[in-house]
Design a protein around this motif. Structure first.
Motif, PDB file in Angstrom:
ATOM      1  N   CYS A  80       3.004   4.055   5.049  1.00 34.18           N
ATOM      2  CA  CYS A  80       4.270   3.410   4.700  1.00 34.18           C
ATOM      3  C   CYS A  80       5.307   4.472   4.307  1.00 34.18           C
ATOM      4  O   CYS A  80       6.466   4.428   4.736  1.00 34.18           O
ATOM      5  CB  CYS A  80       4.007   2.474   3.524  1.00 34.18           C
ATOM      6  N   LEU A 139       7.579 -10.377   8.678  1.00 33.07           N
ATOM      7  CA  LEU A 139       6.598  -9.361   8.247  1.00 33.07           C
ATOM      8  C   LEU A 139       5.919  -9.765   6.939  1.00 33.07           C
ATOM      9  O   LEU A 139       4.726  -9.534   6.750  1.00 33.07           O
ATOM     10  CB  LEU A 139       7.283  -8.000   8.085  1.00 33.07           C
ATOM     11  N   LEU A 190      13.500 -10.844  10.384  1.00 30.79           N
ATOM     12  CA  LEU A 190      12.387  -9.930  10.685  1.00 30.79           C
ATOM     13  C   LEU A 190      11.601  -9.610   9.408  1.00 30.79           C
ATOM     14  O   LEU A 190      10.363  -9.612   9.402  1.00 30.79           O
ATOM     15  CB  LEU A 190      12.924  -8.639  11.320  1.00 30.79           C
ATOM     16  N   GLN A 191      12.337  -9.361   8.316  1.00 31.72           N
ATOM     17  CA  GLN A 191      11.690  -9.064   7.031  1.00 31.72           C
ATOM     18  C   GLN A 191      10.807 -10.236   6.576  1.00 31.72           C
ATOM     19  O   GLN A 191       9.673 -10.036   6.129  1.00 31.72           O
ATOM     20  CB  GLN A 191      12.770  -8.765   5.981  1.00 31.72           C
ATOM     21  N   ALA A 249       1.990  -4.493   9.360  1.00 32.55           N
ATOM     22  CA  ALA A 249       3.156  -5.156   8.755  1.00 32.55           C
ATOM     23  C   ALA A 249       3.530  -4.496   7.428  1.00 32.55           C
ATOM     24  O   ALA A 249       4.707  -4.266   7.139  1.00 32.55           O
ATOM     25  CB  ALA A 249       2.856  -6.643   8.542  1.00 32.55           C
ATOM     26  N   VAL A 308       3.059 -12.058   7.632  1.00 30.52           N
ATOM     27  CA  VAL A 308       1.872 -11.347   8.144  1.00 30.52           C
ATOM     28  C   VAL A 308       1.112 -10.696   6.983  1.00 30.52           C
ATOM     29  O   VAL A 308      -0.117 -10.799   6.886  1.00 30.52           O
ATOM     30  CB  VAL A 308       2.260 -10.292   9.204  1.00 30.52           C
ATOM     31  N   TYR A 355       7.141  -2.639   6.519  1.00 32.43           N
ATOM     32  CA  TYR A 355       7.890  -3.634   5.738  1.00 32.43           C
ATOM     33  C   TYR A 355       9.100  -3.055   4.986  1.00 32.43           C
ATOM     34  O   TYR A 355      10.220  -3.549   5.145  1.00 32.43           O
ATOM     35  CB  TYR A 355       6.924  -4.355   4.776  1.00 32.43           C
TER      36      TYR A 355
END
Length: 386
Positions: free
Chosen positions: A243, A277, A273-274, A293, A280, A297
């Motif tokens: 990340c 995610l 989109l956020q 994801a 998920v 993120y």
């Protein structure tokens, strides 16, 4: 002689101040995880301690932002980070809820004050979008180091190590401010004192706050979701390192795309989109979808916020709206950990997924309103050319 936001030293100071002040964006899962694992707090109480820091930062930002053009900015930045460093040093020596909460609150108030003048100063620079992109990239580099180094240190030396890291970071920012916090003049930027903020700026601010809330709801529980699903602490720590590496890219890419992409369109794609995610991360039973994801993120918010920072700078050239950036980001972050903890404890991670959908819809609506108002003021919404 004063440094400016365009000078190398001034730029470096603002980048360090941005990283120290926005450390919650990076540290949330480690922070909540440490309070649960090392101190034995349940998710709700762990979330409430972190929330105390963030609420303090929001309150300070809401007070400091409207006064940005009248505050002694260098003194606010130095004093804010200095007090925050002392509060975290004290937090490293205690372990009870009743003492950790007020110390986090003091650290938050101090950090929020310093971060407000930092963001207002970036907003008054000659190219706010580019400078904020550079600060975001610095945050990404810091995140890689943080995720690689801090969780193993906390595991080896206990929770106090996390607060000592925070104290060191705040102390470094205070030192940089003492050596030369950049000075902004009205040159090159329109100086507007007291005109009310345009409505499009308010809609953009609310949209950013909603995205920050979604970020905090899911990201603060990333560590706990992974561990409670049985993925193992080592694999979850691995996701955090990936990340951090992914987070190196979004601000830099946003900086490069400044003149090619409409910021409102970016926001209208990013908010849904956020939320997707988040679904998920919270609902995935398998490690791979959770890991993929979870890794990308935070990048969505970092990328989008760079564009919105530039947009708000054009909607309000006085710097006051951007001085409220900590409040925009941290109102969401503040509500997030405590709300996510209590929802997860009462309704499981499914309840959290539903919450992420609702907040994502609210953010999308805010940006749709910005698009409508920006269409009426076409020159404002179009990317600027120098």
């Amino acid at each position: 002689m004063h440094s400016t936001p365009e000078a190398g030293r001034g730029r470096a100071t603002l980048m360090l101040c941005h990283f120290a002040g926005m450390v919650d964006l990076v540290a949330l899962p480690v922070w909540v995880g440490t309070l649960a694992q090392q101190y034995g707090f349940d998710l709700e109480h762990a979330g409430m301690i972190v929330t105390a820091f963030l609420l303090g930062a929001v309150a300070a930002s809401l007070v400091a932002a409207p006064l940005y053009n009248r505050l002694p900015r260098a003194a606010c930045a130095f004093g804010g980070y200095g007090v925050a460093a002392l509060a975290f040093l004290a937090a490293a020596r205690v372990a009870d809820f009743g003492t950790l909460v007020p110390l986090h609150l003091v650290a938050g108030i101090a950090t929020g004050t310093a971060l407000s003048v930092t963001h207002g100063t970036i907003g008054r620079s000659l190219n706010p979008h580019r400078l904020f992109a550079m600060a975001g990239t610095a945050l990404g580099i810091g995140a890689v180091v943080f995720y690689g180094a801090v969780p193993p240190v906390v595991a080896a030396h206990g929770g106090a190590a996390l607060f000592l890291v925070f104290a060191g970071l705040m102390g470094a920012a205070a030192l940089a401010c003492a050596l030369g916090f950049p000075h902004v003049t009205a040159a090159g930027r329109i100086h507007v004192g007291t005109a009310p903020l345009p409505r499009a700026a308010w809609c953009a601010i609310l949209g950013v706050a909603c995205m920050a809330l979604n970020q905090a709801l899911t990201f603060s529980m990333l560590d706990r979701i992974g561990v409670l699903r049985g993925f193992g602490q080592d694999r979850v720590n691995g996701v955090l390192v990936v990340c951090g590496l992914v987070n190196l890219l979004p601000a830099a890419v946003a900086g490069l795309l400044q003149k090619r992409v409409n910021p409102v369109r970016v926001a209208l794609v990013a908010a849904p989109l956020q939320a997707a995610l988040a679904l998920v991360v919270t609902l995935s039973a398998g490690f791979l979808p959770y890991a993929i994801a979870g890794s990308v993120y935070p990048a969505v918010l970092i990328f989008t916020h760079t564009f919105l920072f530039g947009l708000i700078a054009r909607l309000d050239p006085s710097g006051r709206a951007l001085a409220s950036t900590p409040a925009m980001m941290m109102t969401g972050s503040a509500i997030g950990p405590a709300l996510a903890g209590s929802v997860a404890m009462r309704t499981g991670f499914g309840g959290q997924a539903l919450l992420a959908l609702i907040v994502g819809a609210a953010a999308t609506l805010c940006f749709a309103l910005v698009a409508r108002r920006a269409a009426a003021q076409a020159p404002v919404a179009a990317p600027t050319h120098h």
